[in-house]
Design a protein around this motif. Sequence first.
Motif, PDB file in Angstrom:
ATOM      1  N   THR A 158      24.445 -25.606 -34.330  1.00  6.34           N
ATOM      2  CA  THR A 158      25.306 -24.643 -35.023  1.00  6.34           C
ATOM      3  C   THR A 158      26.373 -25.351 -35.843  1.00  6.34           C
ATOM      4  O   THR A 158      26.619 -24.999 -37.003  1.00  6.34           O
ATOM      5  N   MET A 159      26.998 -26.363 -35.248  1.00  5.93           N
ATOM      6  CA  MET A 159      28.024 -27.117 -35.967  1.00  5.93           C
ATOM      7  C   MET A 159      27.432 -27.857 -37.168  1.00  5.93           C
ATOM      8  O   MET A 159      28.061 -27.918 -38.228  1.00  5.93           O
ATOM      9  N   ALA A 160      26.234 -28.417 -37.028  1.00  7.00           N
ATOM     10  CA  ALA A 160      25.595 -29.123 -38.138  1.00  7.00           C
ATOM     11  C   ALA A 160      25.273 -28.154 -39.280  1.00  7.00           C
ATOM     12  O   ALA A 160      25.437 -28.487 -40.458  1.00  7.00           O
ATOM     13  N   ILE A 161      24.826 -26.963 -38.931  1.00  8.82           N
ATOM     14  CA  ILE A 161      24.530 -25.955 -39.957  1.00  8.82           C
ATOM     15  C   ILE A 161      25.810 -25.529 -40.668  1.00  8.82           C
ATOM     16  O   ILE A 161      25.851 -25.442 -41.908  1.00  8.82           O
ATOM     17  N   LEU A 162      26.870 -25.284 -39.916  1.00  6.26           N
ATOM     18  CA  LEU A 162      28.145 -24.900 -40.523  1.00  6.26           C
ATOM     19  C   LEU A 162      28.692 -26.012 -41.418  1.00  6.26           C
ATOM     20  O   LEU A 162      29.225 -25.750 -42.499  1.00  6.26           O
ATOM     21  N   TYR A 163      28.556 -27.246 -40.983  1.00  2.00           N
ATOM     22  CA  TYR A 163      28.999 -28.381 -41.791  1.00  2.00           C
ATOM     23  C   TYR A 163      28.216 -28.446 -43.099  1.00  2.00           C
ATOM     24  O   TYR A 163      28.798 -28.605 -44.172  1.00  2.00           O
ATOM     25  N   THR A 164      26.903 -28.321 -43.011  1.00  2.00           N
ATOM     26  CA  THR A 164      26.064 -28.425 -44.198  1.00  2.00           C
ATOM     27  C   THR A 164      26.342 -27.298 -45.182  1.00  2.00           C
ATOM     28  O   THR A 164      26.356 -27.514 -46.396  1.00  2.00           O
ATOM     29  N   VAL A 165      26.590 -26.113 -44.669  1.00  2.31           N
ATOM     30  CA  VAL A 165      26.897 -24.981 -45.541  1.00  2.31           C
ATOM     31  C   VAL A 165      28.252 -25.162 -46.217  1.00  2.31           C
ATOM     32  O   VAL A 165      28.440 -24.771 -47.374  1.00  2.31           O
ATOM     33  N   SER A 166      29.206 -25.777 -45.527  1.00  2.00           N
ATOM     34  CA  SER A 166      30.551 -25.925 -46.088  1.00  2.00           C
ATOM     35  C   SER A 166      30.707 -27.124 -47.018  1.00  2.00           C
ATOM     36  O   SER A 166      31.701 -27.214 -47.726  1.00  2.00           O
ATOM     37  N   VAL A 167      29.753 -28.041 -47.040  1.00  5.66           N
ATOM     38  CA  VAL A 167      29.854 -29.241 -47.871  1.00  5.66           C
ATOM     39  C   VAL A 167      30.082 -28.926 -49.350  1.00  5.66           C
ATOM     40  O   VAL A 167      30.981 -29.515 -49.963  1.00  5.66           O
ATOM     41  N   PRO A 168      29.336 -28.034 -49.974  1.00  3.37           N
ATOM     42  CA  PRO A 168      29.568 -27.791 -51.413  1.00  3.37           C
ATOM     43  C   PRO A 168      30.959 -27.250 -51.721  1.00  3.37           C
ATOM     44  O   PRO A 168      31.459 -27.434 -52.831  1.00  3.37           O
ATOM     45  N   PHE A 169      31.597 -26.612 -50.758  1.00  2.00           N
ATOM     46  CA  PHE A 169      32.924 -26.060 -50.985  1.00  2.00           C
ATOM     47  C   PHE A 169      34.035 -27.078 -50.706  1.00  2.00           C
ATOM     48  O   PHE A 169      35.152 -26.915 -51.171  1.00  2.00           O
ATOM     49  N   ALA A 170      33.740 -28.111 -49.932  1.00  2.00           N
ATOM     50  CA  ALA A 170      34.765 -29.062 -49.504  1.00  2.00           C
ATOM     51  C   ALA A 170      34.792 -30.348 -50.333  1.00  2.00           C
ATOM     52  O   ALA A 170      35.826 -30.990 -50.425  1.00  2.00           O
ATOM     53  N   TYR A 171      33.667 -30.729 -50.912  1.00  2.00           N
ATOM     54  CA  TYR A 171      33.584 -32.004 -51.619  1.00  2.00           C
ATOM     55  C   TYR A 171      33.100 -31.792 -53.050  1.00  2.00           C
ATOM     56  O   TYR A 171      32.257 -30.944 -53.312  1.00  2.00           O
ATOM     57  N   LYS A 172      33.615 -32.626 -53.945  1.00  2.00           N
ATOM     58  CA  LYS A 172      33.166 -32.543 -55.337  1.00  2.00           C
ATOM     59  C   LYS A 172      31.809 -33.226 -55.503  1.00  2.00           C
ATOM     60  O   LYS A 172      30.945 -32.723 -56.185  1.00  2.00           O
ATOM     61  N   LYS A 173      31.663 -34.395 -54.870  1.00  2.00           N
ATOM     62  CA  LYS A 173      30.386 -35.109 -54.891  1.00  2.00           C
ATOM     63  C   LYS A 173      29.720 -34.887 -53.532  1.00  2.00           C
ATOM     64  O   LYS A 173      30.113 -35.482 -52.527  1.00  2.00           O
ATOM     65  N   THR A 174      28.715 -34.051 -53.514  1.00  2.00           N
ATOM     66  CA  THR A 174      28.147 -33.612 -52.237  1.00  2.00           C
ATOM     67  C   THR A 174      26.959 -34.434 -51.763  1.00  2.00           C
ATOM     68  O   THR A 174      26.467 -34.207 -50.670  1.00  2.00           O
ATOM     69  N   GLY A 175      26.486 -35.371 -52.540  1.00  2.00           N
ATOM     70  CA  GLY A 175      25.246 -36.090 -52.243  1.00  2.00           C
ATOM     71  C   GLY A 175      25.124 -36.625 -50.836  1.00  2.00           C
ATOM     72  O   GLY A 175      24.279 -36.202 -50.059  1.00  2.00           O
ATOM     73  N   ILE A 176      25.965 -37.582 -50.480  1.00  2.00           N
ATOM     74  CA  ILE A 176      25.844 -38.234 -49.176  1.00  2.00           C
ATOM     75  C   ILE A 176      26.211 -37.286 -48.037  1.00  2.00           C
ATOM     76  O   ILE A 176      25.607 -37.316 -46.971  1.00  2.00           O
ATOM     77  N   TYR A 177      27.191 -36.423 -48.275  1.00  2.00           N
ATOM     78  CA  TYR A 177      27.620 -35.494 -47.225  1.00  2.00           C
ATOM     79  C   TYR A 177      26.531 -34.467 -46.909  1.00  2.00           C
ATOM     80  O   TYR A 177      26.316 -34.104 -45.764  1.00  2.00           O
ATOM     81  N   LEU A 178      25.852 -34.017 -47.946  1.00  2.00           N
ATOM     82  CA  LEU A 178      24.754 -33.080 -47.752  1.00  2.00           C
ATOM     83  C   LEU A 178      23.586 -33.751 -47.039  1.00  2.00           C
ATOM     84  O   LEU A 178      22.952 -33.155 -46.169  1.00  2.00           O
TER      85      LEU A 178
END
Length: 88
Positions: A36-56
């Motif tokens: 659940t936490m991994a899914i929430l993190y992945t969904v929030s990545v585009p809103f939290a970071y400008k460059k989402t590549g590595i975080y996604l």
Amino acid sequence: MIKRLMQFFVPPSFPGNETKTHQAALLHAILLVSLTMAILYTVSVPFAYKKTGIYLAVGLTLILIDTILFLRVRYGRLKQIAMFYISL
């Protein structure tokens, strides 16, 4: 289909081995929270970071690992899963 999806959230049971069933239930709960936490993190990545590549990529990798471990709990590989999860 809904019945099959609901079975995903029910912890496995091993008849005749109460200790293994208890361990599987605890590991199931830990992996469910982690997934659940991994899914929430992945969904929030585009809103939290400008460059989402590595975080996604990290988020999707965590989802893949958690899903594989989650499904392997069903087969009773508890010790291997716990050791792998702790080593992360």
